[in-house]
Design an enzyme around this catalytic site. Sequence first.
Site, PDB file in Angstrom:
ATOM      1  N   GLU A   1       0.959  23.839  31.616  1.00  0.00           N
ATOM      2  CA  GLU A   1       2.191  23.080  31.798  1.00  0.00           C
ATOM      3  C   GLU A   1       3.285  23.892  32.487  1.00  0.00           C
ATOM      4  OE1 GLU A   1       2.026  20.134  31.692  1.00  0.00           O
ATOM      5  OE2 GLU A   1       0.407  19.645  30.309  1.00  0.00           O
TER       6      GLU A   1
ATOM      7  N   GLY B   1       5.390  11.134  30.069  1.00  0.00           N
ATOM      8  CA  GLY B   1       5.827  10.732  31.400  1.00  0.00           C
ATOM      9  C   GLY B   1       4.629  10.364  32.243  1.00  0.00           C
ATOM     10  N   ALA B   2       3.575  11.196  32.141  1.00  0.00           N
ATOM     11  CA  ALA B   2       2.344  10.967  32.903  1.00  0.00           C
ATOM     12  C   ALA B   2       1.249  11.849  32.325  1.00  0.00           C
ATOM     13  CB  ALA B   2       2.562  11.300  34.379  1.00  0.00           C
TER      14      ALA B   2
ATOM     15  N   ASN C   1      -5.285  12.973  33.959  1.00  0.00           N
ATOM     16  CA  ASN C   1      -6.724  12.696  33.912  1.00  0.00           C
ATOM     17  C   ASN C   1      -7.328  12.888  35.305  1.00  0.00           C
ATOM     18  OD1 ASN C   1      -6.180  11.429  31.231  1.00  0.00           O
ATOM     19  ND2 ASN C   1      -5.242   9.869  32.520  1.00  0.00           N
TER      20      ASN C   1
ATOM     21  N   GLU D   1       1.518  16.288  38.260  1.00  0.00           N
ATOM     22  CA  GLU D   1       0.184  15.825  37.837  1.00  0.00           C
ATOM     23  C   GLU D   1      -0.900  16.195  38.852  1.00  0.00           C
ATOM     24  OE1 GLU D   1       0.025  15.059  34.863  1.00  0.00           O
ATOM     25  OE2 GLU D   1       2.147  14.681  34.549  1.00  0.00           O
TER      26      GLU D   1
END
Length: 920
Positions: free
Chosen positions: A392, A333-334, A337, A370
């Site tokens: 996560e 999904g993403a 970074n 994110e």
Amino acid sequence: MYAHVRHVRRNVMTLSVCVRVCACGRRPGPVSCARIKPRAITILTHAAPSSLAQPAKNTGTMPERRPFVRLPTDVYPVNYGLSLKPDLIDFTFEGKLEALVEVTQATNQIVMNCADIDIITASFAPQGGEEINATGFNYQNEDEKVTLSFPSALQKGSGTLKIDFVGELNDKMKGFYRSKYTTPAGDIRYAAVTQFEATDARRAFPCWDEPAIKATFDITLIVPKDRVALSNMNVIDRKPYPDDENLVEVKFATTPIMSTYLVAFVIGEYDYVESQSSDGVTVRVYTPVGKAEQGKFALEVATKTLPFYKDYFSVPYPLPKIDLIAIADFAAGAMENWGLVTYRETALLIDPKNSCSSSRQWVALVVGHELAHQWFGNLVTMEWWTHLWLNEGFASWIEYLCVDHCFPEYDIWTQFVSADYTRALDLDALDSSHPIEVNVGHPSEVDEIFDAISYSKGASVIRMLHNYIGDEDFRKGMNAYLLKFQHKNASTEDLWDCLEQASGKPIAAVMGSWTKQMGFPIIVVDQEQVSDDRILKLSQKKFCASGPHNGEDCPSWMVPISICTSEDPKCTMLKVLLDRPETTITLSGVGPDQWIKINPGTSLLPGIRDLSLQPVDRLGLQNDLFSLSRAGMISTVEVLRLMEAFVNEPNYTVWSDLSCNLGVLSSLLSHTDFHEEIQEFIRDLFTPIGLELGWDSKPGEGHLDALLRGLVLGKLGKAGHKPTLEEARRRFKDHVEGKQVLPADLRSPVYLTVLKHGDSATLDTMLKLHKQADMQEEKNRIERVLGAISAPDLIQKVLNFALSEEVRPQDTVSVIGGVAGSSKQGRKAAWKFVKDNWEELYNRYQGGFLISRLIKLTVDGFAIDKMAAEVKSFFESHPAPAAERTVQQCCENILLNAAWLKRDADDIHQYLLQRKTPPV
């Protein structure tokens, strides 16, 4: 990383369990309830954990794999000077690495990670000494390592390692890869982009590709002068490349100390929108050319989110900028970074006119997820992949906290129970589940734990912990953790220590059973009325999808239970801690006519009909019964009776869960000759709410009304509700002819309805709409419902379309999954298609988590014993190491479905027939 599997509870055959404990406020989850009954009744619970827990013997360890050794520690990097020159025509790249390294003990070899890269030359120059050329490169392809051999020992101290190398811009959506896009003029071009988590930085440059081996990075990209070049840090120099006037050399600032999996670079054509957060960080959202406006919603979310996290953690964002960029071909999904967050287009771009409400919500959640990683994961990083869940699970919890802050009208915490909480327990009730914390060795094992246990059960456990500690002490502990380990690595135990010090509670002891053993308990409740007192006997056992755990050495949990009564459903009357196999409690002054909120039972139907139960409790009640019925502990008929009580239900998330569970039943009963009867049940249940909502939005309606309308109309249309089908066809015709464009929130239900009851002309029209769509969200919306078509030849056409150039590689999975989830015929055809095209599919996804998702979506809905044997046999002869556990779980689910069908099919049929028979 935002694994794309989250937040999509599909109508495939998976256990739907929701855990309840503590009714007041934002607790670990809703609680169920019952009036007094003479027999034992049950609740499922997954609540505050136990310091007295005895770990289960079945720890759900990873399947046995070949031995694995981490990199030696005799040489480690301090700084990577990395220059890369991608060729966007031939799909290759040239690289130069100049790494400042530290030799901790004399050695004549350097072992690094390296995959799909050819080293041309390598040398080592000790500080102030002569350069020594490497005399050999020994590639260990299985372990993705290379050993550089030197003619003499490299002495202890600092030095510079130089490597010239070449590689391929692959098409596998991992490492340094190419991503196809179409320019506004219609030309096909390619961007060069990266996806390194978990272990793919080694495909872009030789490196020490383990999360604990951190270093700084000085990155230079040599790119066509008309392309945008981005990396983790801001550009500090851009100058013509001396060897080619069409290229420029772009140099980026030195990064903080960071792990290799968080390094990123992107070279392509993009527009952007820009803003500054209130704390001075430059935020940009990069979009395809001509679509800058579609980045504004994500920009708004990001600029609100950064200060929120800064305040929550009391730690500032440590980089001068953050870029969010939409990548055309993207597996997850993403990806978080540091300073350059990459997204699927559908997880970042919102068109004010053509995006639906659920897309806005998803973008908000993914951006929140994110950006949380910028602190929790990037600033402080897990020591090894064993602790992935902490990264996560934490981000999957706090994304909801963030979205609730930005968009309180989303009622997002109720949705958490459905989207994450329940989903985690679907998986965790299986014998083939695994603990939250799993020992990971070889890189091939890492992808397998990007699943609902790491994300969703991890999030549920963090949420439970937050409520157990309280917000103030939780934040204090988080701040201490981030400050103590910033720019370093940490383990699960390090976080427990910091939270323990902040709260004074025995966090490590309490959390052990929830992270180190799999599963959750079922609480059995016996109750007795003695005068004006209610006496409850509570006992716990591990819950399994096949029924309660009856073996010896049953694991146990410490379960805080809140008890409320119908006197005041929102307030806790009593809190008890179930810290042993069983206990007895007395509730004084609770009469026989009062219900208590602790466990489900069909006598609670009035509390559902009159809505006196809270939404999370109404949701939890039917979810618990549904799980018990699948486990064979009650009849499915009891669940159907309960569902009929939801006729007055106004809440979107409750309907969403009902819809999901009915989808599972519908799929199960597609194996019988009375499938139409369950469709009639669905039509009867959803018609009143459908009539109340109507087709068009009304003044004053909000986000949740839009979600509910789409859900209900789609359910009615798919089930063959004639007025809905007729109206859907009328609106679809107007939409196609350009007379009246369908609002974005109605497109999915209308597309689904006309396809389910459509012919080849309908499918052709839909494929034409797909081809014309300029927005990836619209293409995905169409792709997800194509499988609803009924005719066998058209099903095959959809499957062939899934592997065509028209569908992005990452979206093939949802097209095939849509076919498998729509009908019995679709399921058979999809499985055959996957078997026939296995080599191409496996090669496309290279054993990543998309292959696990494909397998699950394709075979999870079978309900015949022999299919479990067939699936097992196929994957024995076509091994998929990263999906081994998924295959086990699917085979287990198929056997559970078959047992469920054998056990309850006749009773369900009788009940559905009796409903239609008027009383004499």
